[in-house]
Enzyme design. Structure first.
Site, PDB file in Angstrom:
ATOM      1  N   SER A 149      69.792   7.562 -31.796  1.00 31.78           N
ATOM      2  CA  SER A 149      71.032   7.210 -32.625  1.00 31.78           C
ATOM      3  C   SER A 149      70.892   7.631 -34.090  1.00 31.78           C
ATOM      4  CB  SER A 149      71.118   5.598 -32.867  1.00 31.78           C
ATOM      5  OG  SER A 149      72.319   5.379 -33.536  1.00 31.78           O
ATOM      6  N   TYR A 162      68.008  -2.327 -36.881  1.00 33.84           N
ATOM      7  CA  TYR A 162      68.414  -1.508 -35.660  1.00 33.84           C
ATOM      8  C   TYR A 162      67.965   0.210 -35.934  1.00 33.84           C
ATOM      9  CZ  TYR A 162      71.152   1.421 -32.493  1.00 33.84           C
ATOM     10  OH  TYR A 162      71.873   2.352 -31.672  1.00 33.84           O
TER      11      TYR A 162
END
Length: 242
Positions: A149, A162
């Protein structure tokens, strides 16, 4: 139907929905036999039926990748059924939004277990099989591709842990690429921006916001269909205009 991957077997983790599901469909369209791995058996079987109804080949492998022994068992099941492994596509992932001060260890540990440990466990179990395929296949290569990501490039409010898991995966991917390049196994990292998936919507994302899962699956397909002498180490994919 293009058939660049005919005769190969691909393992796609997180294949019950979102990017994993889209990637499984894409690789099956390219001729690969696709092993679908996730924890939800019913959802996996549904994706298998979709792929088979479209003329592809797929089977389900149910496992919790946070457990190293479960990852080894999943690879044993795959090799027993398919006989080989040419591609591992790591799409498994989870997330929740919270400031670090308001978070709790039990919640961020789930992201570490899934995003980082799960990816490492299944990749470690797969390496020897990928090396065997690289040495023996007509393709002359095998692939280990992880979907990360762009959040891992810079943490933001509510995404600190995250982002940390995704940054860790990126660092691991590059280190592994350098370690095993002589084996013929290519290691690639796909770094998508915001993607419209069930997970993103559960976190407040709006339908149609960002990339669709098929765009990320197309990036995966691009990486694994390069000639044997070409390795894509990292590919960043963003929605136009963002």
């Amino acid at each position: 139907m293009r058939a660049e991957l005919t005769g190969t077997t691909a393992l796609v983790t997180g294949a019950s929905s979102g990017i994993g599901r889209a990637t499984a469909h894409q690789l099956a369209r390219l001729g690969a036999t696709v092993a679908l791995l996730a924890r939800r058996t019913e959802a996996l079987e549904q994706v298998c039926r979709e792929i088979r109804s479209a003329g592809g080949e797929a089977f389900a492998v149910c496992a919790d990748l946070a457990d190293a022994a479960g990852s080894e068992q999943a690879l044993t099941q795959l090799i027993d059924e398919a006989g080989r492994l040419d591609m591992l596509i790591n799409c498994v992932g989870t997330a929740h939004l919270s400031t670090f001060a308001d978070d709790a260890p039990s919640r961020w540990q789930s992201m570490i277990d899934t995003n980082l440990s799960g990816t490492l466990n299944i990749s470690h179990a797969a390496l020897s099989h990928l090396a065997d395929a690289a040495a023996s296949s007509d393709r002359g290569t095998a692939d280990l591709v992880t979907v990360g990501s762009t959040a891992g490039r810079q943490g933001g409010p509510g995404t600190s842990v995250y982002a940390a898991t995704k940054q860790a995966v990126a660092a691991w991917s590059e280190g592994l690429r350098r370690e095993i390049a002589p084996s013929g196994v290519r290691v690639g990292l796909i770094q998508p921006g915001l993607v419209d998936t069930p997970l993103a919507r559960s976190l407040g994302g709006r339908p149609g916001q960002g990339l669709n899962a098929e765009a990320v699956a197309d990036a995966v397909a691009y990486v694994v269909t390069r000639p044997a002498g070409v390795a894509v180490a990292e590919l960043v994919v963003r929605a136009a205009g963002r």
